[in-house]
Design an enzyme around this catalytic site. Structure first.
Site, PDB file in Angstrom:
ATOM      1  N   LYS A   1      46.098 -14.089 -43.835  1.00 23.56           N
ATOM      2  CA  LYS A   1      46.834 -13.350 -44.867  1.00 23.56           C
ATOM      3  C   LYS A   1      47.348 -12.009 -44.333  1.00 23.56           C
ATOM      4  CE  LYS A   1      43.331 -13.249 -47.866  1.00 23.56           C
ATOM      5  NZ  LYS A   1      42.267 -13.948 -47.129  1.00 23.56           N
TER       6      LYS A   1
ATOM      7  N   ARG B   1      40.428 -11.853 -56.413  1.00 26.55           N
ATOM      8  CA  ARG B   1      39.417 -12.755 -55.867  1.00 26.55           C
ATOM      9  C   ARG B   1      38.497 -13.303 -56.949  1.00 26.55           C
ATOM     10  NH1 ARG B   1      39.482 -10.157 -50.301  1.00 26.55           N
ATOM     11  NH2 ARG B   1      38.064 -11.309 -48.967  1.00 26.55           N
TER      12      ARG B   1
ATOM     13  N   ARG C   1      37.723 -13.001 -33.858  1.00 23.81           N
ATOM     14  CA  ARG C   1      38.295 -11.724 -34.296  1.00 23.81           C
ATOM     15  C   ARG C   1      37.236 -10.622 -34.249  1.00 23.81           C
ATOM     16  NH1 ARG C   1      40.721 -11.523 -40.352  1.00 23.81           N
ATOM     17  NH2 ARG C   1      38.576 -11.200 -40.996  1.00 23.81           N
TER      18      ARG C   1
ATOM     19  N   ARG D   1      34.613  -5.106 -37.010  1.00 19.11           N
ATOM     20  CA  ARG D   1      34.092  -5.313 -38.364  1.00 19.11           C
ATOM     21  C   ARG D   1      32.729  -5.990 -38.319  1.00 19.11           C
ATOM     22  NH1 ARG D   1      38.575  -8.028 -42.181  1.00 19.11           N
ATOM     23  NH2 ARG D   1      36.636  -8.441 -43.312  1.00 19.11           N
TER      24      ARG D   1
ATOM     25  N   ARG E   1      30.512 -15.036 -47.081  1.00 17.64           N
ATOM     26  CA  ARG E   1      31.854 -14.756 -47.584  1.00 17.64           C
ATOM     27  C   ARG E   1      32.522 -16.052 -48.053  1.00 17.64           C
ATOM     28  NH1 ARG E   1      33.909 -11.588 -42.566  1.00 17.64           N
ATOM     29  NH2 ARG E   1      35.947 -11.565 -43.549  1.00 17.64           N
TER      30      ARG E   1
END
Ligand code: AMP
Length: 191
Positions: A14, A89, A128, A134, A146
């Site tokens: 996204k 969400r 990533r 992160r 998640r």
């Protein structure tokens, strides 16, 4: 002004796609994840409130998230519209978004989902995590949580928007350019 929601699981692309689409359609890109991370980094009260949830891979409570989003929209009324990424969400967030857009006179043109398989995405996020810095990208347990949050709280939005004829999906697997092209085709039918 218009508003488009870019929808998809964590790691679906996204944010990457939003970078291209915001230029192409002159939209303000609002990623609630990015706004939270900015606040975390700067140690704001909002950042501190959100930290406990983000660290566990849980959704931040609706009340906090909705207020934050409304502030971001109010601050950015200068482009042709908005591209939301990572919001809504939950059903409650989607309802709040509808009310907010109506209040601001913004035309909600639709939600576009980026489809991708969970195992491909978990691998992509772990990759990533090596460079994103992160914490929630580096620990497989947090990543899995998640997805659990997505399945329980976010996935029902597909039906919510489908029922309103406001949902379309494209295949999110392919080169960045291929996926941008697929998304653009859908957006061109909406705007
Ligand atoms: P993201 O960058 O979109 O993957 O978001 C990272 C984290 O920020 C999520 O795992 C949540 O903890 C939090 N977050 C981002 N957007 C939302 C939202 N719309 N509602 C609740 N929590 C959110």
């Amino acid at each position: 002004m218009i508003a488009i929601v870019l929808f998809g699981k964590p790691g679906a692309g996204k944010g990457t796609q939003a970078e291209f689409l915001k230029e192409k359609y002159n939209l303000t890109h609002i990623s609630t994840g990015d706004v939270f991370r900015y606040n975390l980094k700067n140690g704001t009260e909002l950042g501190n409130q959100a930290k406990v949830f983000i660290d566990k891979g849980e959704l931040v409570p609706d009340s906090i998230t909705i207020n934050m989003l409304a502030d971001e929209v109010a601050k950015n009324m200068d482009k042709a519209g908005f591209l939301f990424d990572g919001f809504p969400r939950t059903i409650k967030q989607a309802e709040a978004l509808e009310a907010l857009l109506e209040e601001k006179g913004i035309d909600f043109v639709g939600t576009i989902g980026l489809d991708a398989n969970d195992e491909v995405l978990v691998a992509r996020i772990l990759e990533r995590g090596k460079t994103s810095g992160r914490a929630d990208d580096q620990d497989e347990t947090k990543i899995r949580n998640r997805y659990k949050e997505y399945n329980e709280k976010t996935a029902p939005l597909i039906e919510f928007y489908n029922n309103k004829n406001q949902y379309a999906a494209v295949d999110g697997i392919g080169s960045i350019e291929e996926v941008t092209e697929r998304l653009s085709k859908v957006i061109d039918t909406l705007v």
